[in-house]
Scaffold this active site. Sequence first.
Site, PDB file in Angstrom:
ATOM      1  N   THR A   1     -18.954 137.480  76.792  1.00 38.39           N
ATOM      2  CA  THR A   1     -19.455 138.119  78.009  1.00 38.39           C
ATOM      3  C   THR A   1     -19.817 137.073  79.027  1.00 38.39           C
ATOM      4  OG1 THR A   1     -20.355 139.916  76.782  1.00 38.39           O
ATOM      5  CG2 THR A   1     -21.231 139.608  78.963  1.00 38.39           C
TER       6      THR A   1
ATOM      7  N   GLU B   1     -29.936 133.916  75.861  1.00 37.39           N
ATOM      8  CA  GLU B   1     -31.186 134.643  76.052  1.00 37.39           C
ATOM      9  C   GLU B   1     -32.183 134.325  74.940  1.00 37.39           C
ATOM     10  OE1 GLU B   1     -29.368 138.443  78.507  1.00 37.39           O
ATOM     11  OE2 GLU B   1     -29.898 138.705  76.400  1.00 37.39           O
TER      12      GLU B   1
ATOM     13  N   ASN C   1     -34.524 142.294  75.565  1.00 38.43           N
ATOM     14  CA  ASN C   1     -33.443 143.273  75.694  1.00 38.43           C
ATOM     15  C   ASN C   1     -33.850 144.700  75.317  1.00 38.43           C
ATOM     16  OD1 ASN C   1     -30.721 141.878  76.373  1.00 38.43           O
ATOM     17  ND2 ASN C   1     -31.711 140.502  74.919  1.00 38.43           N
TER      18      ASN C   1
ATOM     19  N   THR D   1     -27.273 136.273  85.963  1.00 36.45           N
ATOM     20  CA  THR D   1     -28.023 137.490  85.642  1.00 36.45           C
ATOM     21  C   THR D   1     -29.255 137.086  84.833  1.00 36.45           C
ATOM     22  OG1 THR D   1     -26.486 137.842  83.786  1.00 36.45           O
ATOM     23  CG2 THR D   1     -26.097 139.108  85.800  1.00 36.45           C
TER      24      THR D   1
ATOM     25  N   LYS E   1     -21.206 131.976  84.333  1.00 39.84           N
ATOM     26  CA  LYS E   1     -22.469 132.631  84.016  1.00 39.84           C
ATOM     27  C   LYS E   1     -22.332 133.296  82.655  1.00 39.84           C
ATOM     28  CE  LYS E   1     -23.568 136.429  84.140  1.00 39.84           C
ATOM     29  NZ  LYS E   1     -23.681 137.486  83.053  1.00 39.84           N
TER      30      LYS E   1
END
Length: 419
Positions: free
Chosen positions: A195, A281, A403, A158, A184
């Site tokens: 997550t 991220e 985000n 993602t 992932k």
Amino acid sequence: MPFKAAIKKIKGGVCAPRGFQAAAVSAGIKNPDDPRLDLALIYSDSPCTAAGTFTTNRVKAAPVKVSQAYIKADAVQAIVANSGNANACTGVEGISDARKTANIVAKGLGLRQRQVAICSTGVIGLPMPMARIEPKLPELVQNLGPKNGEDVARAIMTSDTCKKEIAIAFDLGEHRVRIGACAKGAGMICPSMATMLCFITTDAKVSKSCLQKAVQEAVESSFNRITIDGDMSTNDTVIVLANGQSGMPSIKRNSKECRQLREAIGYVMLKMAKSLVRDGERVSKFVTVEVKGAKTYLDAKKVAEAVANSALVKSSWNGNDPNWGRIIHAVGYSRAMVREELIDIHINGKPACLGGLQAKTPMETLRNIVAKDEFTITINLHQGKAEYEVYSSDLSPEYIDFNRSEYAYWKQARKDGLV
């Protein structure tokens, strides 16, 4: 020779073990104009022993609910996974979509519906675009092949910037065994099943009890030890399939071979877990937070997680600031049994705080360490012998920018008539 020293890295990802095939296609799940791979299939051509762990979030996505039930039945022989849509908070329709996907793939493979696990990752709250997914499922089955492991690793990405996969080979007794994996995860990462998705295949022959114990122990020392932003998702899943095609006798629980298999699975999961943090991220630091000298295991865990999840601490790492004051304040609010005057804090072995007070290490020395892209924070509570370790990252302004909005996804959903 230590068992880990006998582990050899090989190529192939989830297709490296004997008897496993994979495929991935583009279904345009998030964006019909995007040609990226976003729908994947892993399949064993023989029955498997299956084990898994799932999110501890009380809000669970439809595929989690469905796959949990299928794994308990111990008949799973294939995994379908998609990126771009989490199929979470989608009610009865979401459950129906997950089951429908499993059913279509199962028919194509000559399996029963409960032999196909379903996993999803992506935006929460949007119905699945089944009108685009369903026509691609037969193609997914037709494209199965023994060299498509890398495609699966790419299809489940993602916000990841790179694929994450590994494969190893090692000897269990007189038999050569292989393990392959892909994973992932880059955001919404926090301990208690971070997550992420992780799929592991092996040609070892193993009992259900041995495999489940191996998976639980490996997850506890890997995926449950990582944090990027302190958030836990609705879709976290680890599934391990063992098809026994190595030709070895079945591994029994508590045997030497079972312990070695646990060690090998743990090795693979830890490699995958660390790769998630490194690709977090917009992160720029990989930080190991290790706590020693705690009175209890739970105290060590509380302290490590408090420090590793602190937004203030993580922000200081991003600014190359060796601010041990932020670390010790997190230790203090962790609810662990600590005594301020006993706390020592080291950064890559250099003392920053001794006995709760500023150490004599020059600040410039500490700053140079924290400016590196990888370092270790060691906290000694001097209260006992318990230890715990967490793998964390910094928190950057770019993370916030990245985000700030998912509006574009909802805009596409409206075009599709889903909301």
